[in-house]
Design a protein around this motif. Structure first.
Motif, mmCIF file in Angstrom:
data_model
loop_
_atom_site.group_PDB
_atom_site.id
_atom_site.type_symbol
_atom_site.label_atom_id
_atom_site.label_comp_id
_atom_site.label_asym_id
_atom_site.label_seq_id
_atom_site.Cartn_x
_atom_site.Cartn_y
_atom_site.Cartn_z
ATOM 1 N N ALA A 1 1.025 -1.205 -0.051
ATOM 2 C CA ALA A 1 0.051 -0.087 -0.163
ATOM 3 C C ALA A 1 0.836 1.218 -0.030
ATOM 4 O O ALA A 1 0.376 2.444 -0.480
ATOM 5 C CB ALA A 1 -0.995 -0.112 1.246
ATOM 6 N N THR A 2 2.234 1.078 0.237
ATOM 7 C CA THR A 2 2.985 2.254 0.580
ATOM 8 C C THR A 2 3.509 2.699 -0.816
ATOM 9 O O THR A 2 4.128 3.903 -0.896
ATOM 10 C CB THR A 2 4.290 2.169 1.550
ATOM 11 O OG1 THR A 2 4.918 0.914 1.196
ATOM 12 C CG2 THR A 2 3.672 1.875 3.061
ATOM 13 N N ARG A 3 3.264 1.923 -1.701
ATOM 14 C CA ARG A 3 3.887 2.345 -3.134
ATOM 15 C C ARG A 3 2.842 2.412 -4.417
ATOM 16 O O ARG A 3 3.141 2.235 -5.419
ATOM 17 C CB ARG A 3 4.869 0.914 -3.528
ATOM 18 C CG ARG A 3 5.801 0.770 -2.905
ATOM 19 C CD ARG A 3 6.903 -0.331 -3.250
ATOM 20 N NE ARG A 3 6.221 -1.702 -3.100
ATOM 21 C CZ ARG A 3 6.308 -2.399 -1.839
ATOM 22 N NH1 ARG A 3 6.777 -2.172 -1.008
ATOM 23 N NH2 ARG A 3 5.464 -3.479 -2.155
ATOM 24 N N SER A 4 1.694 2.801 -3.818
ATOM 25 C CA SER A 4 0.424 2.827 -4.606
ATOM 26 C C SER A 4 0.253 4.412 -4.924
ATOM 27 O O SER A 4 0.951 5.356 -3.968
ATOM 28 C CB SER A 4 -0.840 2.659 -4.052
ATOM 29 O OG SER A 4 -2.004 3.042 -4.480
ATOM 30 N N MET A 5 -0.368 4.657 -6.070
ATOM 31 C CA MET A 5 -0.393 6.048 -6.506
ATOM 32 C C MET A 5 -1.675 6.511 -5.649
ATOM 33 O O MET A 5 -1.783 8.034 -5.919
ATOM 34 C CB MET A 5 -0.911 6.185 -7.849
ATOM 35 C CG MET A 5 0.152 5.608 -8.908
ATOM 36 S SD MET A 5 -0.218 5.603 -10.721
ATOM 37 C CE MET A 5 -0.763 7.601 -10.784
ATOM 38 N N LEU A 6 -2.114 6.077 -4.664
ATOM 39 C CA LEU A 6 -3.433 6.470 -3.958
ATOM 40 C C LEU A 6 -2.963 6.910 -2.684
ATOM 41 O O LEU A 6 -3.720 7.165 -1.816
ATOM 42 C CB LEU A 6 -4.509 5.283 -3.957
ATOM 43 C CG LEU A 6 -5.142 4.847 -5.256
ATOM 44 C CD1 LEU A 6 -6.201 3.812 -5.019
ATOM 45 C CD2 LEU A 6 -5.472 6.147 -5.811
ATOM 46 N N VAL A 7 -1.507 7.055 -2.293
ATOM 47 C CA VAL A 7 -1.204 7.388 -1.101
ATOM 48 C C VAL A 7 -0.042 8.500 -1.227
ATOM 49 O O VAL A 7 0.236 8.673 -2.395
ATOM 50 C CB VAL A 7 -0.493 5.916 -0.148
ATOM 51 C CG1 VAL A 7 -1.757 5.123 -0.182
ATOM 52 C CG2 VAL A 7 0.508 5.489 -1.309
ATOM 53 N N ARG A 8 0.125 9.136 -0.032
ATOM 54 C CA ARG A 8 1.518 10.164 -0.220
ATOM 55 C C ARG A 8 2.129 9.802 1.360
ATOM 56 O O ARG A 8 1.414 9.613 2.335
ATOM 57 C CB ARG A 8 0.593 11.438 -0.140
ATOM 58 C CG ARG A 8 1.642 12.675 0.043
ATOM 59 C CD ARG A 8 1.270 13.999 -0.230
ATOM 60 N NE ARG A 8 0.997 14.270 -1.554
ATOM 61 C CZ ARG A 8 0.391 15.148 -2.326
ATOM 62 N NH1 ARG A 8 0.130 16.257 -1.584
ATOM 63 N NH2 ARG A 8 0.155 15.223 -3.644
ATOM 64 N N SER A 9 3.430 9.954 1.247
ATOM 65 C CA SER A 9 4.097 9.704 2.287
ATOM 66 C C SER A 9 4.671 11.067 2.980
ATOM 67 O O SER A 9 4.937 12.116 2.368
ATOM 68 C CB SER A 9 5.417 9.119 1.846
ATOM 69 O OG SER A 9 5.398 7.724 1.335
ATOM 70 N N TYR A 10 4.830 10.956 4.487
ATOM 71 C CA TYR A 10 5.271 12.015 5.146
ATOM 72 C C TYR A 10 6.280 11.808 6.160
ATOM 73 O O TYR A 10 6.323 10.678 6.587
ATOM 74 C CB TYR A 10 4.003 12.777 5.820
ATOM 75 C CG TYR A 10 3.027 13.352 4.799
ATOM 76 C CD1 TYR A 10 3.068 14.814 4.358
ATOM 77 C CD2 TYR A 10 1.836 12.625 4.584
ATOM 78 C CE1 TYR A 10 2.141 15.349 3.522
ATOM 79 C CE2 TYR A 10 0.831 13.071 3.795
ATOM 80 C CZ TYR A 10 0.957 14.444 3.490
ATOM 81 O OH TYR A 10 0.028 14.979 2.414
ATOM 82 N N SER A 11 7.147 12.575 6.441
ATOM 83 C CA SER A 11 8.341 12.117 7.388
ATOM 84 C C SER A 11 8.683 13.643 8.366
ATOM 85 O O SER A 11 8.821 14.491 7.701
ATOM 86 C CB SER A 11 9.356 11.636 6.825
ATOM 87 O OG SER A 11 10.437 11.149 7.814
ATOM 88 N N THR A 12 8.649 13.312 9.751
ATOM 89 C CA THR A 12 9.311 14.566 10.418
ATOM 90 C C THR A 12 10.101 14.158 11.585
ATOM 91 O O THR A 12 9.719 12.982 12.039
ATOM 92 C CB THR A 12 8.099 15.742 10.592
ATOM 93 O OG1 THR A 12 8.629 16.551 11.322
ATOM 94 C CG2 THR A 12 7.126 14.905 11.656
ATOM 95 N N ILE A 13 10.793 14.889 12.307
ATOM 96 C CA ILE A 13 11.310 14.710 13.673
ATOM 97 C C ILE A 13 10.694 15.546 14.627
ATOM 98 O O ILE A 13 10.543 16.826 14.611
ATOM 99 C CB ILE A 13 12.885 15.023 13.605
ATOM 100 C CG1 ILE A 13 13.609 14.135 12.684
ATOM 101 C CG2 ILE A 13 13.756 14.698 14.729
ATOM 102 C CD1 ILE A 13 15.038 14.163 12.108
ATOM 103 N N ILE A 14 10.502 14.881 15.768
ATOM 104 C CA ILE A 14 9.576 15.492 16.831
ATOM 105 C C ILE A 14 10.858 15.763 18.209
ATOM 106 O O ILE A 14 11.301 14.587 18.359
ATOM 107 C CB ILE A 14 8.353 14.866 17.423
ATOM 108 C CG1 ILE A 14 7.405 14.552 16.214
ATOM 109 C CG2 ILE A 14 7.831 15.402 18.705
ATOM 110 C CD1 ILE A 14 6.088 13.907 16.506
ATOM 111 N N THR A 15 11.008 16.901 18.640
ATOM 112 C CA THR A 15 12.228 16.802 19.713
ATOM 113 C C THR A 15 11.458 17.484 20.705
ATOM 114 O O THR A 15 10.420 18.366 20.807
ATOM 115 C CB THR A 15 12.942 17.915 19.234
ATOM 116 O OG1 THR A 15 12.322 19.292 18.937
ATOM 117 C CG2 THR A 15 13.829 17.447 18.139
ATOM 118 N N THR A 16 11.666 17.033 21.994
ATOM 119 C CA THR A 16 11.095 17.197 23.289
ATOM 120 C C THR A 16 12.415 17.578 24.170
ATOM 121 O O THR A 16 13.619 16.996 24.044
ATOM 122 C CB THR A 16 10.319 16.374 23.872
ATOM 123 O OG1 THR A 16 10.935 14.992 24.137
ATOM 124 C CG2 THR A 16 9.019 16.119 22.970
#
Length: 446
Positions: free
Chosen positions: A102-117
């Motif tokens: 499902a992660t390689r389909s045209m019907l999805v979009r990927s996001y990534s970030t770093i959360i610091t505390t």
């Protein structure tokens, strides 16, 4: 009327199918179009909730994972999610995200970030969100499926209704399918014979003489010189063909009265104006109107280079004012749709002008009509029978009187042969042209 009803039902079912598919496609298209905006909003909300959990709980605390799962909420829009710290996965959905198709389909979009505390080491958040949710495809597809299923069931119910309404046994159609054209010589002889050119010339000469006797007009008749009668003849039976036979049948009683029922008679203006255009018993046009209308239709067909057929039928043993007869008349009117092209014929039949059909197409229409009429007669438990004769313009310049004579000749053969209730008068173009040439030469010589 029935043809219009069937056409309307077909259009309605087709519209339901088309609208269902269009609505299904448009709804999915609109959701996919709004997918990027919706996924960004979901990503922002997901980032905020996970940041709040990371600030309030230690990553090593037991309640960290439970609080984190609660903050994620509904996972219908999430194809994959992974939270890691120092290269170690704290949360992974599904368990193995590397092989998730499902992660390689045209019907999805990927996001990534770093959360610091301040309390925890930085958290790496990676998510794959749906632009078009599988649940939306399923629910909309289910609705479209049920609509199409109901429309298909309605088609089946309507077909059953038509079958019950007509009450036509299937064996009637199979029986009519066996009516095929045969060589005219088979209808005149009990065994096949070889014909020499001299024999053919003699036969053509005899037919030419018969043509001249059948027409009172001094000009050459607009008929053919050697008609082919198309029907199925049992072996050992001998019949005669030709316009002279039809003329004899006229004298013996095919026409009930010379002035009102014969196709050759002219309409009486006074009587028809008092009676109206259509018979109150059958609903058909009066027989006196048939020839004038046939002549006008022949002129129209000739101007457009179209064919035209005349179907003449008789109902033997059918009471004209009976209940079964009323059903038959209504069925004929609904089949052809135009009452002004259907006329009474004698006291027990009718004539139908069929536009723009050749002989083979006219035979098919006659077979369908015959099956429907016999089905009605069987349903009404009557012993009446029907016979049909067909003639066709065949792209000839022919008069209505001549075409009616050919149709009556074919009807006479159908009445004499119980095995072939439908007979077509088929024209031989070569003999027809030969006859016209000979007639013109005789006129020049005279």
């Amino acid at each position: 009327m029935k043809t219009k009803r069937n056409t309307l039902f077909t259009l309605c079912i087709g519209a339901i199918y088309a609208l269902t598919l269009i609505c299904f496609s448009l709804s999915l298209g609109m959701e996919y179009y709004k997918g990027p905006t919706r996924s960004q909003e979901r990503w922002a909300a997901l980032t905020r909730s996970i940041s709040d959990v990371a600030r309030t709980h230690e990553s090593t605390a037991p309640e960290f994972t439970d609080t984190l799962l609660a903050s994620i909420g509904n996972t219908a829009e999430i194809a994959a999610l992974q939270i890691s710290q120092d290269g170690q996965a704290l949360l992974s959905y599904p368990a193995d995200t590397t092989h998730n198709p499902a992660t390689r389909s045209m019907l999805v979009r990927s996001y990534s970030t770093i959360i610091t505390t301040e309390q925890n080491a930085p958290l790496t958040l990676t998510a794959v969100l749906y632009l078009l949710k599988p649940a939306s495809i399923f629910y909309r597809g289910r609705i479209a499926f049920f609509i199409i299923l109901l429309a298909t069931i309605a088609c089946g119910v309507y077909l059953v209704y038509l079958h019950v309404e007509l009450q036509i046994p299937l064996e009637d159609f199979s029986k009519e399918a066996e009516i095929e054209p045969s060589d005219p010589e088979d209808a005149q002889h009990t065994a096949p014979q070889e014909h020499t050119p001299d024999h053919a010339d003699k036969k053509n000469a005899d037919v030419l003489q018969t043509e001249e006797k059948a027409q009172s007009d001094p000009l050459p008749p607009n008929g053919n010189t050697a008609p082919d009668v198309q029907h199925k003849e049992p072996a050992g039976q001998k019949t005669e063909s030709g316009p002279a036979q039809a003329e004899g049948a006229r004298k013996q009683g095919l026409s009930s009265t010379e002035t009102t029922d014969s196709p050759n008679s002219e309409p009486d203006a006074q009587s028809t104006s008092e009676q109206g255009l259509f018979s109150p018993v059958t609903g058909f046009g009066w027989s006196t109107y048939m020839l004038p209308r046939l002549d006008s239709e022949l002129v129209r067909a000739a101007s457009r280079e179209e064919n035209l057929a005349l179907l003449t039928m008789r109902f033997i043993g059918l009471e004209k004012t009976g209940k079964a007869a009323r059903h038959v008349y209504r069925y004929i009117s609904e089949t052809f749709g135009f009452n002004d092209l259907v006329f009474e014929y004698n006291d027990d039949g009718c004539s139908v002008i069929i536009q723009n059909v050749d002989t083979d197409e006219a035979i098919k229409k006659a077979q369908e009509l015959y099956a429907g009429i016999t089905g009605i007669l069987k349903a009404k438990e009557t012993s009446a029978t029907v016979a049909m004769g067909i003639s066709n313009r065949s792209l000839r310049l022919i008069s209505g009187n001549r075409l009616a004579l050919e149709s009556e000749q074919a009807l006479l053969h159908a009445l004499e042969d119980e095995e072939s209730p439908i007979v077509a008068f088929r024209v031989n173009p070569e003999k027809y042209r030969t006859y016209l040439s000979a007639a013109e030469n005789r006129e020049i010589a005279d």
